[in-house]
Design a protein around this motif. Structure first.
Motif, short mmCIF file in Angstrom:
data_model
loop_
_atom_site.label_atom_id
_atom_site.label_comp_id
_atom_site.label_asym_id
_atom_site.label_seq_id
_atom_site.Cartn_x
_atom_site.Cartn_y
_atom_site.Cartn_z
N PRO A 1 3.30 19.25 23.03
CA PRO A 1 2.44 19.13 21.85
C PRO A 1 3.17 18.58 20.63
O PRO A 1 2.54 17.95 19.77
CB PRO A 1 1.98 20.57 21.61
N GLY A 2 4.48 18.78 20.54
CA GLY A 2 5.22 18.26 19.40
C GLY A 2 5.40 16.76 19.42
O GLY A 2 5.85 16.18 18.42
N LEU A 3 5.08 16.11 20.54
CA LEU A 3 5.20 14.65 20.66
C LEU A 3 3.85 14.00 20.94
O LEU A 3 3.81 12.85 21.40
CB LEU A 3 6.19 14.30 21.78
N SER A 4 2.78 14.69 20.64
CA SER A 4 1.45 14.16 20.95
C SER A 4 1.14 12.88 20.17
O SER A 4 0.40 12.02 20.65
CB SER A 4 0.38 15.21 20.65
N PHE A 5 1.73 12.73 18.98
CA PHE A 5 1.48 11.53 18.18
C PHE A 5 2.07 10.27 18.80
O PHE A 5 1.75 9.16 18.39
CB PHE A 5 2.03 11.72 16.76
N LEU A 6 2.97 10.43 19.79
CA LEU A 6 3.58 9.27 20.44
C LEU A 6 2.76 8.74 21.61
O LEU A 6 3.12 7.73 22.19
CB LEU A 6 4.99 9.63 20.93
N LYS A 7 1.69 9.42 21.97
CA LYS A 7 0.91 8.98 23.14
C LYS A 7 0.37 7.57 22.96
O LYS A 7 0.33 6.79 23.91
CB LYS A 7 -0.23 9.96 23.40
#
Length: 580
Positions: A253-259
């Motif tokens: 969840p901490g890297l969801s913006f990279l999807k």
């Protein structure tokens, strides 16, 4: 001896010398006299009996074999015994028995040899090696109370919840928990069972794979290496971590913006891999073994991925903010944006603070992998990760080894006074150009020797530097002019006191990364990049990616990729070249 003839040792002379030395010992003389007395008494007994035949010879040989054993075995008598007067003559055999005595001597020699061999076998019985308990467990120490069947039954119950008892990658989180593994082992479990080829894993195939691991691997380090390694290997190389980290990027969840920003996945994964090898691979071999993984804190950090929603709190390996700082620093130096930098590019780091002689050493291949640094005169982004972390935190074991390798010009494992002077000369030139009078090398050398306190006079070893608590002061003195001047403004005792009082929870690298991240996001905010009309010029795809980064910025202030990265074609970057 003719001139030019090579002297060669004569074995017989050496043996004779050792024999005479043994013969001259008092204990040997005492034993010889006793045995000779027994031989003389036995001969008289044989003559008085009048028996001349094989029986007499065999009896005489057996008796003398015992005498021979006495000669060989009694040489260990205490030297404190005072030997009696030795006989001046040896007993002579009668003419009638000279032939038999020669046979007796031959029998005595062979018999005595057999006795000595038998005695050696008794002192070193093979059964002793069986009494030594096993102490080397490369795959972990076996646990006695592991019920494999119970674990397998739990896994089968978990698979029964899935359609056709087949688990996809999204289902592997439940399977990982059934295996009593951390959540983010789900990717390695899935790929090791062959899920990458079919898109799912059947219960039978997974159970067979996991049963084999439980029977051969007895701790988490051995299991993790087995899941990621290539067939036939017992170690991990950099490429083995890519599927595991890609799953972390896709699901944490901490890297969801990279999807939606897939072009940055490989950069982030490369950074994490280099940090893993920087910390874990203490042998510098490029291969992480079970033992190295077992001694590190990497698996503990993998387990924390499940508990910590903020990826930036995992500062040892996975922090996105740390990746942001490293990548932005590299991008500033990479003027042609080919994701490689040369000597001139690296020299611009921190306003030319690093000396040119040290930069030459970095590009010499002393601390870089592959041949591109020596062949083309360029280092990759992966090499830059090692450089930046080592430059900003010179107190860790890896960074000390990094700079020691660079300063050890002749590779003899020690820094000589010549090598120290070689690097200090350029520092003096830079100080002269800044109108600062440099400290003479002799005075500087005395300060550094007092600082390091080397074990051996005239050289500084790696062990000496690892014992020193101010290695950053030592290294900066010889190749970083800016930090050298900063250290000169401080009192050495205060620096030592601060070093001892600092909490180990915040390293020099973490402090630097936090400060640089604040500076970078402040610069982006000052530029007001989202309100300058640039957004309207993006095509729909680029606009969508920019919206993702903007959303992350609004969610967490100033948290976005820099604007000058939007037009970069990162697809041209060959990911595998980083590991050559």
């Amino acid at each position: 001896m003719s001139p030019g003839k090579v002297l060669q040792p004569v074995l017989k002379m050496k043996v004779d010398e050792l024999f005479l030395c043994w013969l001259s010992q008092p204990a040997t003389q005492l034993a010889l006299k006793d045995c000779l007395r027994r031989i003389k008494n036995e001969e008289k007994a044989v003559i008085s009996n009048g028996d001349s035949g094989n029986g007499k010879n065999e009896r005489f040989a057996n008796k003398n074999s015992n005498s021979k054993q006495c000669i060989l075995g009694d040489t260990g008598l205490s030297l404190s015994l005072s030997p009696p007067q030795l006989s001046t003559t040896l007993p002579l055999a009668t003419p009638a028995t000279s032939r038999n005595i020669s046979n007796v001597r031959a029998t005595r020699r062979s018999s005595g040899t057999r006795v000595v061999q038998t005695k050696k076998e008794e002192t070193l019985p093979p059964s002793l090696s069986q009494n030594i308990p096993t102490f080397y467990f490369p795959r972990g120490c076996p646990k006695e109370k592991v019920n494999i069947d119970a674990v397998i039954a739990k896994i089968e119950r978990t698979f029964s919840e899935f359609p056709n008892e087949r688990a996809t990658l999204e289902d592997m989180g439940k399977v990982a928990k059934a295996c009593e593994c951390p959540l983010y082992w789900k990717g390695p479990l899935f790929y090791c069972a062959g899920g990458e080829r079919t898109g799912y894993v059947s219960v039978h195939k997974f159970v067979a794979m996991w049963r084999k691991i439980l029977q051969t691997c007895y701790d988490d380090a051995a299991k993790f290496v087995h899941l990621l390694m290539n067939p036939g290997c017992n170690y991990l190389v950099q490429e083995d971590f890519i599927p595991f980290l890609q799953d972390v990027v896709n699901s944490h969840p901490g890297l969801s913006f990279l999807k939606e920003a897939a072009e940055f996945h490989s950069r982030y994964i490369t950074t994490v891999i280099q940090r893993i090898f920087y910390t874990v691979n203490r042998s510098w071999s490029g291969k992480i073994t079970c033992n190295e993984l077992r001694k590190s804190n990497f698996l503990q950090n993998v387990a924390l991925l499940e508990e910590e929603a903020d990826i930036n709190q995992l500062t040892d390996y996975f922090s996105y903010e740390h990746f942001y700082v490293i990548y932005c620093k590299f991008w500033e130096l990479d003027t042609d944006h080919d994701l490689y930098i040369d000597r001139k590019d690296l020299a611009r780091h921190n306003d030319h603070a690093i000396s040119n002689r040290m930069i030459e050493r970095i590009f010499s291949g002393a601390v870089t992998r592959g041949r591109k640094a020596q062949k083309d005169g360029k280092i990759s982004y992966a090499d830059f990760v090692w450089f930046l972390i080592s430059e900003e935190d010179k107190k860790t074991p890896t960074s000390i080894e990094y700079w020691f390798r660079c300063m050890d010009l002749d590779g003899d494992g020690a820094l000589s006074m010549y090598e120290l002077e070689y690097f200090y000369e350029e520092q003096c030139q830079k100080l002269d150009n800044m109108a600062i009078e440099p400290l003479p090398f002799e005075d500087c050398l005395c300060q550094m020797l007092d600082l390091v306190k080397p074990q051996y006079e005239g050289k500084i070893t790696l062990h000496d530097l690892k014992r020193c608590k101010l290695t950053d002061v030592f290294f900066d003195t010889f190749f970083n002019i800016e930090k050298y001047l900063d250290h000169e403004q401080k009192d050495q005792f205060s620096m030592l006191r601060d070093s001892e009082g600092e909490s180990q929870e915040v390293s020099d690298w973490e402090r630097y990364a936090a400060e640089e991240y604040d500076i970078l996001v402040a610069e982006e905010a000052a530029g007001d990049q989202w309100n300058d009309g640039y957004e309207a010029e993006l095509n729909p795809v680029e606009h969508q990616k920019a919206s993702v980064l903007k959303y992350q910025m609004e969610k967490r202030p100033f948290f976005e990729m820099p604007s000058h990265l939007a037009g970069v074609d990162l697809d041209e970057y060959d990911y595998e070249e980083d590991f050559e």
